[in-house]
Design a protein around this motif. Structure first.
Motif, PDB file in Angstrom:
ATOM      1  N   ASP B 301      11.791   6.141   7.770  1.00  0.00           N
ATOM      2  CA  ASP B 301      11.846   4.704   7.484  1.00  0.00           C
ATOM      3  C   ASP B 301      11.091   3.871   8.512  1.00  0.00           C
ATOM      4  N   ILE B 302      10.635   4.503   9.590  1.00  0.00           N
ATOM      5  CA  ILE B 302      10.144   3.684  10.713  1.00  0.00           C
ATOM      6  C   ILE B 302       8.624   3.589  10.797  1.00  0.00           C
ATOM      7  N   ALA B 303       7.938   3.770   9.678  1.00  0.00           N
ATOM      8  CA  ALA B 303       6.477   3.710   9.757  1.00  0.00           C
ATOM      9  C   ALA B 303       5.857   2.666   8.826  1.00  0.00           C
ATOM     10  N   PRO B 304       6.395   1.434   8.800  1.00  0.00           N
ATOM     11  CA  PRO B 304       5.719   0.423   7.981  1.00  0.00           C
ATOM     12  C   PRO B 304       4.261   0.270   8.443  1.00  0.00           C
ATOM     13  N   GLY B 305       3.354   0.141   7.484  1.00  0.00           N
ATOM     14  CA  GLY B 305       1.921   0.113   7.803  1.00  0.00           C
ATOM     15  C   GLY B 305       1.297   1.481   7.562  1.00  0.00           C
ATOM     16  N   TYR B 306       2.150   2.511   7.466  1.00  0.00           N
ATOM     17  CA  TYR B 306       1.657   3.882   7.284  1.00  0.00           C
ATOM     18  C   TYR B 306       2.467   4.619   6.224  1.00  0.00           C
ATOM     19  N   ASP B 307       3.020   3.885   5.275  1.00  0.00           N
ATOM     20  CA  ASP B 307       3.870   4.569   4.302  1.00  0.00           C
ATOM     21  C   ASP B 307       3.076   5.360   3.267  1.00  0.00           C
ATOM     22  N   HIS B 308       1.743   5.193   3.272  1.00  0.00           N
ATOM     23  CA  HIS B 308       0.935   6.122   2.473  1.00  0.00           C
ATOM     24  C   HIS B 308       1.033   7.524   3.083  1.00  0.00           C
ATOM     25  N   ALA B 323       7.879  18.523  -8.522  1.00  0.00           N
ATOM     26  CA  ALA B 323       7.469  17.230  -9.076  1.00  0.00           C
ATOM     27  C   ALA B 323       6.094  17.385  -9.743  1.00  0.00           C
ATOM     28  N   ASP B 324       5.885  16.607 -10.812  1.00  0.00           N
ATOM     29  CA  ASP B 324       4.684  16.777 -11.618  1.00  0.00           C
ATOM     30  C   ASP B 324       3.738  15.595 -11.535  1.00  0.00           C
ATOM     31  N   PHE B 325       4.228  14.503 -10.986  1.00  0.00           N
ATOM     32  CA  PHE B 325       3.519  13.233 -11.107  1.00  0.00           C
ATOM     33  C   PHE B 325       3.927  12.406  -9.882  1.00  0.00           C
ATOM     34  N   LEU B 326       2.931  11.944  -9.121  1.00  0.00           N
ATOM     35  CA  LEU B 326       3.218  11.194  -7.901  1.00  0.00           C
ATOM     36  C   LEU B 326       2.783   9.745  -8.054  1.00  0.00           C
ATOM     37  N   CYS B 327       3.662   8.847  -7.740  1.00  0.00           N
ATOM     38  CA  CYS B 327       3.288   7.437  -7.684  1.00  0.00           C
ATOM     39  C   CYS B 327       2.755   7.173  -6.291  1.00  0.00           C
ATOM     40  N   TYR B 328       1.579   6.596  -6.215  1.00  0.00           N
ATOM     41  CA  TYR B 328       1.021   6.331  -4.887  1.00  0.00           C
ATOM     42  C   TYR B 328       1.852   5.284  -4.151  1.00  0.00           C
ATOM     43  N   VAL B 329       1.723   5.308  -2.845  1.00  0.00           N
ATOM     44  CA  VAL B 329       2.305   4.282  -1.986  1.00  0.00           C
ATOM     45  C   VAL B 329       1.174   3.873  -1.051  1.00  0.00           C
ATOM     46  N   THR B 330       1.040   2.581  -0.785  1.00  0.00           N
ATOM     47  CA  THR B 330      -0.068   2.132   0.065  1.00  0.00           C
ATOM     48  C   THR B 330       0.438   1.801   1.468  1.00  0.00           C
ATOM     49  N   PRO B 331      -0.497   1.597   2.405  1.00  0.00           N
ATOM     50  CA  PRO B 331      -0.080   1.196   3.754  1.00  0.00           C
ATOM     51  C   PRO B 331       0.670  -0.139   3.756  1.00  0.00           C
ATOM     52  N   ALA B 332       0.530  -0.918   2.691  1.00  0.00           N
ATOM     53  CA  ALA B 332       1.157  -2.247   2.639  1.00  0.00           C
ATOM     54  C   ALA B 332       2.623  -2.202   2.227  1.00  0.00           C
ATOM     55  N   GLU B 333       3.071  -1.061   1.750  1.00  0.00           N
ATOM     56  CA  GLU B 333       4.462  -0.931   1.299  1.00  0.00           C
ATOM     57  C   GLU B 333       5.433  -1.481   2.350  1.00  0.00           C
ATOM     58  N   HIS B 334       6.420  -2.225   1.887  1.00  0.00           N
ATOM     59  CA  HIS B 334       7.443  -2.851   2.741  1.00  0.00           C
ATOM     60  C   HIS B 334       6.938  -4.076   3.493  1.00  0.00           C
ATOM     61  N   LEU B 335       5.647  -4.428   3.344  1.00  0.00           N
ATOM     62  CA  LEU B 335       5.100  -5.495   4.178  1.00  0.00           C
ATOM     63  C   LEU B 335       4.418  -6.624   3.414  1.00  0.00           C
ATOM     64  N   ARG B 336       3.631  -6.249   2.377  1.00  0.00           N
ATOM     65  CA  ARG B 336       2.879  -7.280   1.648  1.00  0.00           C
ATOM     66  C   ARG B 336       2.327  -6.652   0.378  1.00  0.00           C
ATOM     67  N   SER B 350      -2.390   9.927  -1.830  1.00  0.00           N
ATOM     68  CA  SER B 350      -1.637  10.501  -2.929  1.00  0.00           C
ATOM     69  C   SER B 350      -2.388  11.680  -3.548  1.00  0.00           C
ATOM     70  N   ARG B 351      -3.696  11.535  -3.649  1.00  0.00           N
ATOM     71  CA  ARG B 351      -4.500  12.636  -4.198  1.00  0.00           C
ATOM     72  C   ARG B 351      -4.439  13.855  -3.286  1.00  0.00           C
ATOM     73  N   ILE B 352      -4.476  13.615  -1.989  1.00  0.00           N
ATOM     74  CA  ILE B 352      -4.365  14.722  -1.029  1.00  0.00           C
ATOM     75  C   ILE B 352      -3.037  15.455  -1.245  1.00  0.00           C
ATOM     76  N   ALA B 353      -1.962  14.684  -1.359  1.00  0.00           N
ATOM     77  CA  ALA B 353      -0.633  15.296  -1.536  1.00  0.00           C
ATOM     78  C   ALA B 353      -0.599  16.125  -2.819  1.00  0.00           C
ATOM     79  N   ALA B 354      -1.099  15.541  -3.903  1.00  0.00           N
ATOM     80  CA  ALA B 354      -1.075  16.234  -5.194  1.00  0.00           C
ATOM     81  C   ALA B 354      -1.923  17.507  -5.135  1.00  0.00           C
TER      82      ALA B 354
END
Lengths: 437, 437
Positions: B301-308, B323-336, B350-354
Motif C-alpha cells: 500500500d505504500i507506493a503511491p506514484g508506482y502502483d503500476h 488469472a486470465d485478464f489483467l486490468c492495468y493500473v497506472t502510476p497515477a492510481e490513488h493520486l490523480r 501490465s503487458r510485462i506482467a501478462a
C-alpha cells in the motif's frame, strides 16, 4: 593479535560486537538468535573495519530484504558529480548498499569519498577496476596483480567484494559443453573468462582462493561470490553452466566460512517466473544457506526501457522464496548508463519488491507502514499518505499536479470517490452527486 | 429468431462463428477445443453484435493473458481529445480491451466514437454512467432506471459490462459483521451500497438479475461480475466480505451461463503476495472456472506514484496462477487522473506482467519474442532489439540519448561489454581494453 578478525569469528566465539547490537535492534531480533545465524553463515554483516561511517546491516534469512544500488565512473560516463548525486539520492532513500562499479580513471578518489560519507555498506568488483588500477592491459595482468587490487579495495574500507571465483575450469567446461544462447553476460566474469582463455591459466581467484580469503579476513571484507555464468536471457535460465558454477560456489562458501570470512552468494539474472522459487531452493541447498544476493531476476527479455519492472516482479518472487538481498535494476538496463532519474526509478522498484516480499515472508513489522497508509487513506489524510509513501516527493507532485475540486478526494474519481461515498453512508449521511454536474 | 444469440449458445450448439475462428487462429488453438471451453464457460469471447470494428479476443484458461486499459470523461477531466489520444495509444500498443469509465456529461458521444473505431473489446460500468445518463441524483434513480442504462450500453455495442450484482444483502451483512479497514473502494460498488442503504432496497442488479441477463443475451454482452468488496488495502485482503461476495458471484455465474450469457469474474484489489495464488484457486473453484479478471493485485500500500509496479508484481503472480485478464493500473492510481504518459507506463507494466505469466504458464508461442530478443542481443543488433521491444520508442530513445563510442556496445559498459568480450574470445580474437583509456 586482535580479539577477533571478522564478525563471523566474533559470533562463533560468542563475542558481542557493536555491529551485532545495531543489527539486532534494527531487525527487532534477539541478539543471541542473530549471533547464531552469523556463526552459521546464514546471516552476513558486511562491515569492513576501516569503514567507520557505516550503519551496519545484516543480510540473510529472517531479516528484512536489503537492496543495492550500482553506480560508478566508466569510460562513457566520467561525471563524478553526477555519480555523487546518485549516491546522495540512494542514501536519502535509505538503501542499505551501494556498489561502486567504477572502471575508469581515478576510481580510488571516488571510492575514498564514497566510503567516507556512506552509511550504506559499500561493495565493489575488483576485477572491473583491475585494468584501470593497474594501468595494464588484460593480458599483461598477473594472478598476483589481481589479488593486489582486492587488497587495495580491502584496505580502503570496502565492505564486500564480488569475486567470480566459481568460474573455474570445471564450470567453464560445463558451460562450453552445453552451450548457451547469451554465453557470459557478467562483465567481471567475461573479463576473467577472456583472461583465462588468453593465458591458458586457471581462474586466479580460484587458484589463489586461500590467499584471497586471508586478505579479506584481515579487514573483515565479506566475499560476494559472483555468478559469472548467470543467465543473460530466459533461454539460458537454470542451465548446466549456471548450476555447475553454483556447485563450485557452494564449495567456496564452506572454505570461506572455515576461515571466518563472511559470504554472500550472487544469483540470476534472466529467468522465467516459474523457475525462480526452485532456483532459490537449490541455491540455499548447494550453498549451505548462505545469504542470496540476486540481480533481477528479469522475467522477460522483451522490455528494454522497463527492466526495473521486469526485475521488480522477479525480485519480489525471489525474495519471497528465499533471496535476502536485491540488486536494483534501472529502466536504462540493456540500453545506456542510468541517469539520476533512472536511479530513482530503480531504487523505488527494488524497494517495492523487497518490501512486498517481506510482507509475504512475515518479517516482523513489515506491514506496519501499509496499515498506517490504509488508515490515512480511510481518513483521506493526504499529508500522512505522502509521509508514508516510499517516494514522498513523487506522490505529492502527482497529487498536486491535478488538484481535485474537493480535497477529501483526488482527481481520479472526484466526488464519485468510493471511500468518500462509503464513509458518508456509514456515518449516516445522505450522498448527492448532482451538484458536481 | 436468430440461429444463436450469444457466442456461448453457438458453442453449446456446435455452431462455428467467425469470432471463434478468429480467436482459435490468434491463440494457435484447435477450434473444437476452444468451442468446448466456450460452451463450459471457461473461455469468454466478449463481442457485442453491434461492435462491428472488433477484432475478437478470447479470455480464459489456456489462452494468452489479456490486458485492459481504463479511461473516460469525468467531472475533473472533461478533455475528450486527450481521452481519445489514450485510446489511440492503447490500440497502438495492441491492448485487447478498453474500459470506458466515463461518468460525466456526454458519455454517449464518446462511447459511440470509441466503439466505432476500436478493434479492442469495449467494457463499461453502467452504474458509473447512471447519474449522468439519467440526469437524476442517486436517490431518485429507480431499479428499472439502472436496467435502462444497461440496455442503452448494450444497444450501443459495449462488449462487456461490469455489474456488481454480487453485493446483495447477504454479502453486505458479511462485510458489516466482520468490519474492515477500507470498507468499499469500488466506485460502482460504493454507489450501489449508498443506494441500497438510502432506499432500503435490495441490490437492483441482484433483484432483477434475470432481466439483466435477458438484456445482455439479446446483444451478446458479456457480464463482468464486479467485486464491490474488493480489498482496498492489504489488511482487508481475503477477508469475509470479499469471499462472501465471491460466493454470490459464483452462483450468479451459473445463472448467467444457464441463459447462455458469457461471464467474466472480477477480483482483487490490494493483497499480500503470499495470498494471491490461494485467491486464484478459490475464485476458480467458487466460480466454476469462469475467466478471472483482476485489478492489480497491488502487493503493498505504500507506493503511491508506482502502483503500476506494485500491480505488475501482483498481476504477474495472479496470471501465472490462474488469472486470465489483467486490468492495468497506472502510476497515477490513488493520486490523480492518469495523463497520457501514465497510461503508457500502465500499459507496458501490465503487458510485462501478462507476458511474463504467459511464459511461466507455458502458453504456446509466448517465449518466441524473448528468444528472438536474446538472439538480437547476442549479435548486438540494435534495430532488431528495438523492433522486438514492448515499447519500441522508449527503447530507442534511451539508447540514442547516450550513444556509445562503439555501436557494438551500449554506454552502460562501453568496451567492457561482457557480450562483446565473450563473443570475441569465442571467435578466437584477442581482447584489449587499454585503447579505451
Amino acid at each position: 593479535m586482535r580479539e577477533y578478525y571478522t564478525q563471523m569469528e566474533a559470533a562463533k566465539k560468542g563475542i558481542v560486537t557493536p555491529q551485532m547490537k545495531a543489527v539486532a535492534e534494527k531487525e527487532q531480533m534477539d541478539l543471541r538468535e542473530l549471533m547464531g545465524k552469523m556463526a552459521s553463515g546464514e546471516v552476513a554483516v558486511p562491515s569492513n573495519i576501516h569503514h567507520t561511517s557505516l550503519s551496519p546491516e545484516g543480510v540473510g534469512a529472517g531479516l528484512r530484504t536489503k537492496i543495492n544500488v550500482n553506480l560508478g565512473i566508466s569510460g562513457d560516463s566520467k561525471d563524478y558529480e553526477r555519480e555523487m548525486k546518485k549516491v546522495d539520492m540512494a542514501l536519502d532513500f535509505g538503501v542499505e548498499s551501494i556498489m561502486d562499479l567504477s572502471n575508469y580513471g581515478k576510481t580510488h578518489d571516488f571510492r575514498e569519498k564514497l566510503i567516507e560519507k556512506s552509511t550504506a555498506m559499500i561493495g565493489t568488483v575488483p576485477m572491473y577496476d583491475a585494468i584501470g588500477y593497474l594501468d595494464k592491459d588484460l593480458l599483461e595482468i598477473s594472478a598476483q596483480d589481481f589479488l593486489s587490487v582486492v587488497e587495495a579495495h580491502a584496505r580502503e574500507g570496502v565492505d564486500f567484494v564480488t569475486i567470480h571465483a566459481g568460474l573455474n575450469r570445471r564450470a567453464v567446461e560445463s558451460f562450453r559443453r552445453e552451450g548457451r544462447k547469451m554465453n557470459i553476460v557478467s562483465r567481471g566474469g567475461s573479463l576473467l573468462f577472456a583472461w583465462m582463455e588468453m593465458t591458458g591459466n586457471e581462474n586466479p581467484f580460484f587458484e589463489y582462493y586461500d590467499q584471497v580469503l586471508e586478505i579479506l579476513r584481515e579487514h573483515d571484507v565479506t566475499i560476494s561470490l559472483g555468478d559469472a555464468l548467470r543467465p543473460g536471457c530466459l533461454e539460458d535460465g537454470s542451465d548446466a553452466g549456471q548450476i555447475a558454477e553454483l556447485i563450485e560456489i557452494g564449495d567456496l562458501t564452506r572454505r570461506a566460512w572455515a576461515k571466518d570470512v563472511q559470504v554472500l552468494v550472487e544469483g540470476p539474472g534472466h529467468m522465467a517466473m516459474d523457475e525462480i522459487a526452485a532456483n532459490m531452493k537449490i541455491q540455499k541447498r548447494l550453498c549451505h544457506n548462505a545469504p542470496f544476493y540476486v540481480l533481477g531476476p528479469l522475467v522477460t527479455d522483451i522490455a528494454p526501457g522497463y527492466d526495473h519492472i521486469t526485475s521488480a516482479i522477479g525480485g519480489a518472487i525471489a525474495a519471497a522464496s528465499g533471496a535476502d538481498f536485491l540488486c536494483y535494476v534501472t529502466p536504462a538496463e540493456h540500453l545506456r548508463l542510468p541517469d539520476v532519474n533512472d536511479v530513482r526509478e530503480g531504487i523505488v522498484a527494488s524497494r517495492i519488491a523487497a518490501h512486498a516480499a517481506d510482507i509475504a515472508k512475515g518479517i516482523k513489522g513489515a506491514r506496519t507502514a501499509d496499515d498506517k497508509m490504509a488508515a490515512a487513506r480511510h481518513k483521506m489524510d493526504w499529508e500522512e499518505m505522502f509521509a508514508l509513501a516510499i517516494d514522498k516527493e513523487k506522490a505529492r507532485e502527482y497529487f498536486e499536479s491535478t488538484p481535485p475540486a474537493d480535497r477529501h478526494t483526488c482527481s481520479m474519481c472526484g466526488k464519485m470517490c468510493a471511500v468518500r461515498t462509503t464513509n458518508m453512508i456509514l456515518e449516516g449521511k445522505k450522498v448527492e452527486f448532482c451538484s458536481e454536474r
